[in-house]
Scaffold this motif. Sequence first.
Motif, PDB file in Angstrom:
ATOM      1  N   GLY A  73      -8.307  15.302  -2.274  1.00 47.92           N
ATOM      2  CA  GLY A  73      -7.499  15.869  -1.192  1.00 47.92           C
ATOM      3  C   GLY A  73      -6.234  16.578  -1.616  1.00 47.92           C
ATOM      4  N   LYS A  74      -5.895  16.571  -2.907  1.00 45.25           N
ATOM      5  CA  LYS A  74      -4.666  17.223  -3.367  1.00 45.25           C
ATOM      6  C   LYS A  74      -4.998  18.304  -4.395  1.00 45.25           C
ATOM      7  CE  LYS A  74      -1.946  12.987  -2.828  1.00 45.25           C
ATOM      8  NZ  LYS A  74      -1.268  11.891  -3.537  1.00 45.25           N
ATOM      9  N   GLU A 118     -19.049  14.972  -4.247  1.00 47.64           N
ATOM     10  CA  GLU A 118     -18.722  14.011  -3.189  1.00 47.64           C
ATOM     11  C   GLU A 118     -18.366  12.658  -3.805  1.00 47.64           C
ATOM     12  OE1 GLU A 118     -18.532  15.029  -0.187  1.00 47.64           O
ATOM     13  OE2 GLU A 118     -19.717  16.885  -0.168  1.00 47.64           O
ATOM     14  N   LYS A 119     -17.603  11.859  -3.071  1.00 49.72           N
ATOM     15  CA  LYS A 119     -17.228  10.533  -3.550  1.00 49.72           C
ATOM     16  C   LYS A 119     -18.475   9.675  -3.751  1.00 49.72           C
ATOM     17  CE  LYS A 119     -12.640  10.647  -1.477  1.00 49.72           C
ATOM     18  NZ  LYS A 119     -11.733  10.182  -0.430  1.00 49.72           N
ATOM     19  N   GLY A 120     -18.534   9.027  -4.925  1.00 56.64           N
ATOM     20  CA  GLY A 120     -19.645   8.141  -5.223  1.00 56.64           C
ATOM     21  C   GLY A 120     -20.938   8.843  -5.581  1.00 56.64           C
ATOM     22  N   ARG A 121     -20.875  10.158  -5.780  1.00 56.68           N
ATOM     23  CA  ARG A 121     -22.085  10.917  -6.140  1.00 56.68           C
ATOM     24  C   ARG A 121     -21.858  11.673  -7.441  1.00 56.68           C
ATOM     25  NH1 ARG A 121     -25.832  11.665  -1.960  1.00 56.68           N
ATOM     26  NH2 ARG A 121     -26.276  13.840  -2.420  1.00 56.68           N
ATOM     27  N   ASN A 122     -22.950  12.198  -7.984  1.00 56.38           N
ATOM     28  CA  ASN A 122     -22.903  12.777  -9.325  1.00 56.38           C
ATOM     29  C   ASN A 122     -23.439  14.199  -9.336  1.00 56.38           C
ATOM     30  OD1 ASN A 122     -22.156  10.147 -10.102  1.00 56.38           O
ATOM     31  ND2 ASN A 122     -24.313   9.587 -10.339  1.00 56.38           N
ATOM     32  N   LEU A 123     -22.772  15.028 -10.120  1.00 55.26           N
ATOM     33  CA  LEU A 123     -23.193  16.416 -10.289  1.00 55.26           C
ATOM     34  C   LEU A 123     -23.583  16.641 -11.735  1.00 55.26           C
ATOM     35  CD1 LEU A 123     -23.313  19.339  -9.023  1.00 55.26           C
ATOM     36  CD2 LEU A 123     -21.032  19.665  -9.988  1.00 55.26           C
ATOM     37  N   ALA A 182     -28.056  10.208   1.678  1.00 53.33           N
ATOM     38  CA  ALA A 182     -27.457  11.435   2.215  1.00 53.33           C
ATOM     39  C   ALA A 182     -25.996  11.514   1.787  1.00 53.33           C
ATOM     40  CB  ALA A 182     -27.538  11.425   3.742  1.00 53.33           C
ATOM     41  N   ALA A 183     -25.507  12.741   1.668  1.00 53.40           N
ATOM     42  CA  ALA A 183     -24.119  12.938   1.249  1.00 53.40           C
ATOM     43  C   ALA A 183     -23.176  12.296   2.252  1.00 53.40           C
ATOM     44  CB  ALA A 183     -23.825  14.435   1.138  1.00 53.40           C
ATOM     45  N   PRO A 184     -22.071  11.742   1.763  1.00 51.83           N
ATOM     46  CA  PRO A 184     -21.100  11.122   2.686  1.00 51.83           C
ATOM     47  C   PRO A 184     -20.611  12.142   3.716  1.00 51.83           C
ATOM     48  CG  PRO A 184     -20.555  10.644   0.391  1.00 51.83           C
ATOM     49  CD  PRO A 184     -21.649  11.664   0.374  1.00 51.83           C
ATOM     50  N   THR A 185     -20.257  11.635   4.870  1.00 51.77           N
ATOM     51  CA  THR A 185     -19.825  12.535   5.942  1.00 51.77           C
ATOM     52  C   THR A 185     -18.319  12.761   5.930  1.00 51.77           C
ATOM     53  OG1 THR A 185     -19.692  10.631   7.420  1.00 51.77           O
ATOM     54  CG2 THR A 185     -21.752  11.901   7.453  1.00 51.77           C
ATOM     55  N   SER A 186     -17.627  12.192   4.918  1.00 55.68           N
ATOM     56  CA  SER A 186     -16.179  12.373   4.867  1.00 55.68           C
ATOM     57  C   SER A 186     -15.858  13.857   4.731  1.00 55.68           C
ATOM     58  CB  SER A 186     -15.583  11.590   3.696  1.00 55.68           C
ATOM     59  OG  SER A 186     -16.112  12.058   2.487  1.00 55.68           O
ATOM     60  N   PRO A 187     -14.821  14.316   5.431  1.00 54.99           N
ATOM     61  CA  PRO A 187     -14.527  15.756   5.446  1.00 54.99           C
ATOM     62  C   PRO A 187     -14.146  16.314   4.080  1.00 54.99           C
ATOM     63  CG  PRO A 187     -12.758  14.495   6.489  1.00 54.99           C
ATOM     64  CD  PRO A 187     -13.877  13.540   6.240  1.00 54.99           C
ATOM     65  N   ALA A 188     -13.531  15.497   3.239  1.00 54.52           N
ATOM     66  CA  ALA A 188     -13.041  16.024   1.957  1.00 54.52           C
ATOM     67  C   ALA A 188     -13.848  15.450   0.788  1.00 54.52           C
ATOM     68  CB  ALA A 188     -11.570  15.673   1.786  1.00 54.52           C
ATOM     69  N   PRO A 189     -14.453  16.315  -0.047  1.00 53.81           N
ATOM     70  CA  PRO A 189     -15.123  15.807  -1.250  1.00 53.81           C
ATOM     71  C   PRO A 189     -14.093  15.273  -2.243  1.00 53.81           C
ATOM     72  CG  PRO A 189     -15.078  18.205  -1.268  1.00 53.81           C
ATOM     73  CD  PRO A 189     -14.511  17.767   0.048  1.00 53.81           C
TER      74      PRO A 189
END
Length: 551
Positions: A346-347, A309-314, A269-276
Amino acid sequence: MTNLVEICDLKVEATTDSGRHVEIIKGVSLAVAKGEIVALIGESGSGKTTIALTLMGHARPGCRISGGIVSVAGKNMVALSEKQRAKVRGTEVAYVPQSAAAAFNPATTIMDQVIEVTRIHGLMSPDEARTRAVELFRALSLPEPDTIGSRYPHQVSGGQLQRLAAAMALIGDPKLVIFDEPTTALDVTTQIEVLRAFKAVMKKGGIAGVYVSHDLAVVAQIADRIVVLKGGEAKETGTTEEILNEAKHPYTRELLAAFEPKSRGPVAAAPTSPAPLLKIEDLVAGYGQRQTDGLPLVRAVEHVSLKVEKGRNLGIIGESGCGKSTLARAIAGILPAAVGKIVFDGKELSRSARERSRDQLRQMQIVFQYADTALNPAKSVEDILDRPLVFYHRMDRKARSARIDELLDMVRLPRNLRHRRPGELSGGQKQRVNFARALAADPKLILCDEITSALDTVVAAAVIDLLKDLQRDLGLSYIFISHDLSVVEAICDEIVVMYGGRKVEEIMPAKVKTPQHPYSQLLFSSVPKLDPTWLDGLQQDAELVRAYCRR
C-alpha cells in the motif's frame, strides 16, 4: 576399450571442528574409458564433487585423500608431488566449475583468462592461443566469437560465461574434462545450447568426461554411464539406459521419483483485498550512464508491469539475459529503476534501497542466484545469520543463538554447521544458508533468484515443500525467478514469461501445456526429459522464435 581413468577403493577424510577424522568418501571405485562420459549423480553432500576433484589430486580445505588409487592416463594423482600435479592440471585434466561467475577474475578480459593456461605451461605462442580460443568460441556456439574475448566477465550472460569456462578448460587439449554442475544455473533454452556445444566438442575431440550433476534429465542427454552416490558410497552403477529404466537401488528410484516436484494442486482464487502486496507499474531499468532522457544506456527491463497478491506467488521465467534478475534487483532497490512505480503493501517505495526505511528493507528480502558470491567466505554460518538478527530485530546474544538453530532447522541443515565457513559447505548447503539469511528478517515478500538451481532434485523438492509450509505458516509471498519450469509450476499461482526485457505472456500453471506466445512454446518444449534420445531428436528453431520476438 582402454580405461583413461581408474579410481580404486578411494577414501577421503575430513577433519571436524573438534579435530575428529571422519571418512566422507568410503572406498569408491569407478573407471572412465577414453572418450567416454561418466556422470556422478547424487544429492548435495553425497561426495560427487569431492570424488571429481581427486582426479586432479585435489582435496578441499580440511580434507585429505586417505587411501586408494586415482589413476589418470597412467599417473597416480595421489602419489604425485604437488609440482607434478600442477603440470597435469590444465593439460591432461581440466575442470569446468559450477559457478563460472566465481571462477573468472572481473578485472581481466575473457581472452586473457581463457589463454592463461597456455602461457603457464608454455603450450603455444600467444597468437596461436588466441586463434585456438576463437575456434573454441565458435565450436561452443558463442556469439561474436572473434570479439567476445575482448569483453569482461560481467559483460556476458551466465550461459555465455559457462561456455567460456569450458573453452578455458579445453584450450590445453586435455584428455579428461571434469564438468561440475555446469548447467545448473542456466535457463532451459540456454542449457540446451550449452549441452549441445559440450557434447559436440567432446565427441569431436574424443575427450573423456566426468559430469557431476544432480539433474538426471540433463545427465541422460550427455552421459554414457551413471554412478549413483549417497553418503560417500557408490550405490549403483550402470549405463544411462539401465539407470533410467531398470534402477535397482531404492535411492536411485527416489532420485527418479523426485525429478518433478509435486504440483501445487488447486489454486485458490485471488484475494479480494483491494490492494495487492506488490504492484509494479511501467518499470524501466538497466545499466550504463543515464542519457538526456534519463534512461540508462542499456535497458535490461522495458516497461514491465506486474502484481503479487498477498500470500500468493509469481513466477518469472525466460532465458539468460532476458532481464529477470535485473527486474528482481530493481524491485529490491539494489539497482534503482530509471522509470516506473513500485508500490509495496500500500505504500510507494523509493526506487533506491538506500532511501527505504529499515522496516521496508526487512519486509522485502532477496535471495541471490550464486551462493558462492553472495556469502562472505571469511564469516561462519553463525555470523552470516547473526547479522540480520542484529540489524533488523536487535536481538540479544541468547535470543540470536536460539533463532539461528530455528533457521537452520527450517532450511534442513544440521545445527552443527553453524561454525563452518561457506568454503566448507557443499553448493546446496551454501544456497540453503543464503535462504536462511533472508528468513532471518521475517519478511513479507522474498524475491527468489534461482534459489534451487544449485540443489539436487531431492533437496530441491524438499525446499519447495518448505517454501509452501512457510507460506502457510507465515503468510509469505514469493517472486520466484527460475529456469526450472517444473519448480515454477509447483509453487507459483501465475507465471510471467520475459524476453528481451519485456513481458511477452502471463499464464496460469494449469495452462503451461498450451502457451500462446511462440517464445513461451519454445521455453516449455526445452525442458529435458528422462530420455537419452531427447536432445538429439529435439527439433527447434530457437533463432527464428527470437527473431519473431525482436520484431
